[in-house]
Design a protein around this motif. Structure first.
Motif, PDB file in Angstrom:
ATOM      1  N   ARG A  81       5.450  18.035   6.800  1.00  0.00           N
ATOM      2  CA  ARG A  81       4.244  18.132   6.479  1.00  0.00           C
ATOM      3  C   ARG A  81       4.012  16.962   5.624  1.00  0.00           C
ATOM      4  O   ARG A  81       3.005  16.243   5.611  1.00  0.00           O
ATOM      5  CB  ARG A  81       3.752  19.301   5.921  1.00  0.00           C
ATOM      6  CG  ARG A  81       3.450  20.336   7.097  1.00  0.00           C
ATOM      7  CD  ARG A  81       3.018  21.773   6.552  1.00  0.00           C
ATOM      8  NE  ARG A  81       3.790  22.318   5.751  1.00  0.00           N
ATOM      9  CZ  ARG A  81       3.766  22.702   4.350  1.00  0.00           C
ATOM     10  NH1 ARG A  81       2.447  22.170   3.647  1.00  0.00           N
ATOM     11  NH2 ARG A  81       4.929  23.017   3.762  1.00  0.00           N
ATOM     12  N   ARG A  82       4.896  16.840   4.404  1.00  0.00           N
ATOM     13  CA  ARG A  82       4.572  15.922   3.438  1.00  0.00           C
ATOM     14  C   ARG A  82       5.763  14.922   3.846  1.00  0.00           C
ATOM     15  O   ARG A  82       5.735  13.866   2.715  1.00  0.00           O
ATOM     16  CB  ARG A  82       5.039  16.551   2.092  1.00  0.00           C
ATOM     17  CG  ARG A  82       4.117  17.570   1.785  1.00  0.00           C
ATOM     18  CD  ARG A  82       4.353  18.195   0.305  1.00  0.00           C
ATOM     19  NE  ARG A  82       5.828  18.979   0.231  1.00  0.00           N
ATOM     20  CZ  ARG A  82       6.255  19.230  -1.019  1.00  0.00           C
ATOM     21  NH1 ARG A  82       5.750  19.097  -1.908  1.00  0.00           N
ATOM     22  NH2 ARG A  82       7.535  19.890  -0.815  1.00  0.00           N
ATOM     23  N   VAL A  83       6.496  14.865   4.795  1.00  0.00           N
ATOM     24  CA  VAL A  83       7.354  13.737   5.009  1.00  0.00           C
ATOM     25  C   VAL A  83       8.317  13.512   3.893  1.00  0.00           C
ATOM     26  O   VAL A  83       8.198  12.476   3.334  1.00  0.00           O
ATOM     27  CB  VAL A  83       6.663  12.294   5.620  1.00  0.00           C
ATOM     28  CG1 VAL A  83       7.628  11.552   5.935  1.00  0.00           C
ATOM     29  CG2 VAL A  83       5.695  12.680   6.254  1.00  0.00           C
ATOM     30  N   GLU A  84       9.007  14.603   3.552  1.00  0.00           N
ATOM     31  CA  GLU A  84      10.024  14.584   2.508  1.00  0.00           C
ATOM     32  C   GLU A  84      11.432  14.935   2.859  1.00  0.00           C
ATOM     33  O   GLU A  84      11.321  16.031   3.795  1.00  0.00           O
ATOM     34  CB  GLU A  84       9.649  15.050   1.091  1.00  0.00           C
ATOM     35  CG  GLU A  84       8.100  14.512   0.246  1.00  0.00           C
ATOM     36  CD  GLU A  84       7.846  15.408  -0.751  1.00  0.00           C
ATOM     37  OE1 GLU A  84       8.490  16.493  -0.968  1.00  0.00           O
ATOM     38  OE2 GLU A  84       7.074  14.877  -1.534  1.00  0.00           O
ATOM     39  N   ARG A  85      12.295  14.429   2.123  1.00  0.00           N
ATOM     40  CA  ARG A  85      13.653  14.797   2.562  1.00  0.00           C
ATOM     41  C   ARG A  85      14.356  15.338   1.164  1.00  0.00           C
ATOM     42  O   ARG A  85      14.200  14.605   0.028  1.00  0.00           O
ATOM     43  CB  ARG A  85      14.458  13.870   3.130  1.00  0.00           C
ATOM     44  CG  ARG A  85      15.917  14.158   3.451  1.00  0.00           C
ATOM     45  CD  ARG A  85      16.437  12.798   4.124  1.00  0.00           C
ATOM     46  NE  ARG A  85      16.076  12.393   5.126  1.00  0.00           N
ATOM     47  CZ  ARG A  85      16.431  12.422   6.332  1.00  0.00           C
ATOM     48  NH1 ARG A  85      17.635  13.179   6.538  1.00  0.00           N
ATOM     49  NH2 ARG A  85      15.893  12.128   7.555  1.00  0.00           N
TER      50      ARG A  85
END
Length: 169
Positions: A81-85
């Motif tokens: 959803r937040r495009v985080e890793r």
């Protein structure tokens, strides 16, 4: 990627929820890493899953020879959803290379856990099918460990055919 501040906030939330779960944090070149106590891997990964990191993108092993604890298990988590890793790193010793399986939290961890077992010798406790996946069942040793002997069968080329196998008539 979460920035350094968000990484520290996440680490503090995990420390509050599960004391002694976070050993360290690393933020280098935009990569956020939580270094965890291996006995807390299920609690940490479950917390991150509930926070939104629902995709286990990668699970792999590392050999930190000659440092101890020598073997590492790395989990790459993605919040789509937040495009985080975020990466989660746990290190275990070679004397007792065991860590809890996360296959019930992330079904996609099935084959990667078997591969880490096969290549590095890390046993994932609770895994339903902990056996070799790449090497033959009777194979001895773990080929991705840095102290594994390098070598093997000689490769047959035309220039060394007579030396290796004798002259064919």
């Amino acid at each position: 990627m979460p920035d350094a501040t968000e990484l520290e906030l996440t680490a503090q939330e995990l420390r509050d929820a599960h004391s002694d779960s976070i050993l360290d944090t690393e933020f280098h070149r935009g990569r956020a890493v939580l270094v965890i106590d291996p006995s807390q891997n299920r609690a940490v990964l479950g917390y991150l899953r509930d926070k939104g990191y629902t995709m286990l993108a990668s699970l792999h092993g590392v050999d930190y020879y000659p440092h101890e604890p020598r073997l590492g298990v790395l989990y790459e988590m993605i919040d789509r959803r937040r495009v985080e890793r975020i990466s989660v790193k746990a290190r275990v010793s070679t004397e007792d290379p065991r860590i809890a399986s996360v296959i019930d939290l992330f079904p996609g961890a099935d084959f990667p856990e078997r591969e880490v077992y096969d290549m590095f010798g890390v046993v994932f406790e609770g895994h339903p099918d902990m056996r070799r996946i790449l090497m033959p069942e009777d194979y001895e040793g773990y080929p991705q460990r840095r102290d594994f002997p390098v070598g093997g069968e000689p490769v047959l080329f035309t220039y060394n055919e007579e030396q290796s196998y004798g002259k064919y008539v």
